[in-house]
Design a protein around this motif. Structure first.
Motif, PDB file in Angstrom:
ATOM      1  N   ALA A 121       0.834  -1.211   0.000  1.00 24.44           N
ATOM      2  CA  ALA A 121       0.000   0.000   0.000  1.00 24.44           C
ATOM      3  C   ALA A 121       0.863   1.254   0.000  1.00 24.44           C
ATOM      4  O   ALA A 121       1.933   1.293   0.598  1.00 24.44           O
ATOM      5  CB  ALA A 121      -0.914  -0.006   1.219  1.00 24.44           C
ATOM      6  N   GLN A 122       0.377   2.277  -0.700  1.00 19.36           N
ATOM      7  CA  GLN A 122       1.073   3.553  -0.751  1.00 19.36           C
ATOM      8  C   GLN A 122       0.071   4.679  -0.526  1.00 19.36           C
ATOM      9  O   GLN A 122      -1.085   4.583  -0.919  1.00 19.36           O
ATOM     10  CB  GLN A 122       1.756   3.742  -2.101  1.00 19.36           C
ATOM     11  CG  GLN A 122       2.873   2.769  -2.353  1.00 19.36           C
ATOM     12  CD  GLN A 122       3.576   3.041  -3.666  1.00 19.36           C
ATOM     13  OE1 GLN A 122       3.149   3.867  -4.453  1.00 19.36           O
ATOM     14  NE2 GLN A 122       4.669   2.352  -3.899  1.00 19.36           N
ATOM     15  N   PHE A 123       0.536   5.750   0.108  1.00 20.35           N
ATOM     16  CA  PHE A 123      -0.303   6.907   0.364  1.00 20.35           C
ATOM     17  C   PHE A 123      -0.674   7.572  -0.955  1.00 20.35           C
ATOM     18  O   PHE A 123       0.159   7.733  -1.849  1.00 20.35           O
ATOM     19  CB  PHE A 123       0.436   7.900   1.264  1.00 20.35           C
ATOM     20  CG  PHE A 123      -0.325   9.175   1.501  1.00 20.35           C
ATOM     21  CD1 PHE A 123      -1.444   9.164   2.313  1.00 20.35           C
ATOM     22  CD2 PHE A 123       0.064  10.354   0.905  1.00 20.35           C
ATOM     23  CE1 PHE A 123      -2.154  10.331   2.541  1.00 20.35           C
ATOM     24  CE2 PHE A 123      -0.646  11.517   1.123  1.00 20.35           C
ATOM     25  CZ  PHE A 123      -1.761  11.509   1.944  1.00 20.35           C
ATOM     26  N   ASN A 124      -1.943   7.955  -1.080  1.00 22.26           N
ATOM     27  CA  ASN A 124      -2.424   8.628  -2.282  1.00 22.26           C
ATOM     28  C   ASN A 124      -3.148   9.898  -1.840  1.00 22.26           C
ATOM     29  O   ASN A 124      -4.291   9.858  -1.409  1.00 22.26           O
ATOM     30  CB  ASN A 124      -3.361   7.710  -3.065  1.00 22.26           C
ATOM     31  CG  ASN A 124      -3.783   8.309  -4.388  1.00 22.26           C
ATOM     32  OD1 ASN A 124      -3.923   9.516  -4.526  1.00 22.26           O
ATOM     33  ND2 ASN A 124      -3.991   7.449  -5.368  1.00 22.26           N
TER      34      ASN A 124
END
Length: 163
Positions: A121-124
């Motif tokens: 997961a990556q911050f968007n």
């Protein structure tokens, strides 16, 4: 010796049933999707009461085959048949003398994210701002609830079981 033979036969039966494809019935008309998300390409459709063959399960989605078409539908679109499919628990229950209490409980658990999803997961920031744009103030929420015929109720804080 006879008990061992009976247990072996029951185990062989359970394994053969587990290997068989599970079947079900469409509870409603729905679109078959190419992948497990709601805006995936539509590859076909299924009608209410159509017989389906359940091929795979992934999160809240089932891959099914119906009328020669294969695709993904939401889990709650299909009612699984009681016959066929994986009856290992039932066979083990009979073999151990623990079959059925007469009180049937059914639960469906759906997990949206796997451990691998969480690792990658990556911050968007754009999606976070989009999410924040859906907030409303308390007065707007009360007006919405009132228009829908909803009323407010207070409940005491849950402090644990009464046991």
């Amino acid at each position: 010796m006879i008990k061992k033979h009976i247990l072996w036969l029951l185990t062989a039966f359970a394994c053969s049933q587990a290997a068989a494809a599970e079947t079900g019935v469409a509870l409603k008309a729905d679109q078959l999707r190419a992948d497990t998300f709601s805006d995936a390409k539509v590859v076909g459709s299924v009608n209410k009461n159509d017989a389906v063959e359940i091929l795979n399960k992934k999160g809240a989605w089932l891959q099914i085959k119906s009328a020669g078409k294969t695709g993904w539908v939401r889990l709650l679109t299909v009612k699984r048949n009681n016959t066929g499919g994986n009856n290992v628990a039932g066979v083990v229950g009979v073999a151990t003398g623990r079959s059925g209490t007469g009180k049937v409980v059914s639960t469906t658990g759906i997990r949206g994210l796997s451990a691998e999803d969480l690792k990658t997961a990556q911050f968007n920031e754009a999606e976070t701002k989009k999410l924040e744009s859906y907030t409303v103030n308390a007065d707007d929420a009360k007006q919405f609830a009132s228009n829908g015929g909803l009323s407010s109720r207070s409940y005491p804080y849950f402090t644990g079981s009464a046991q």
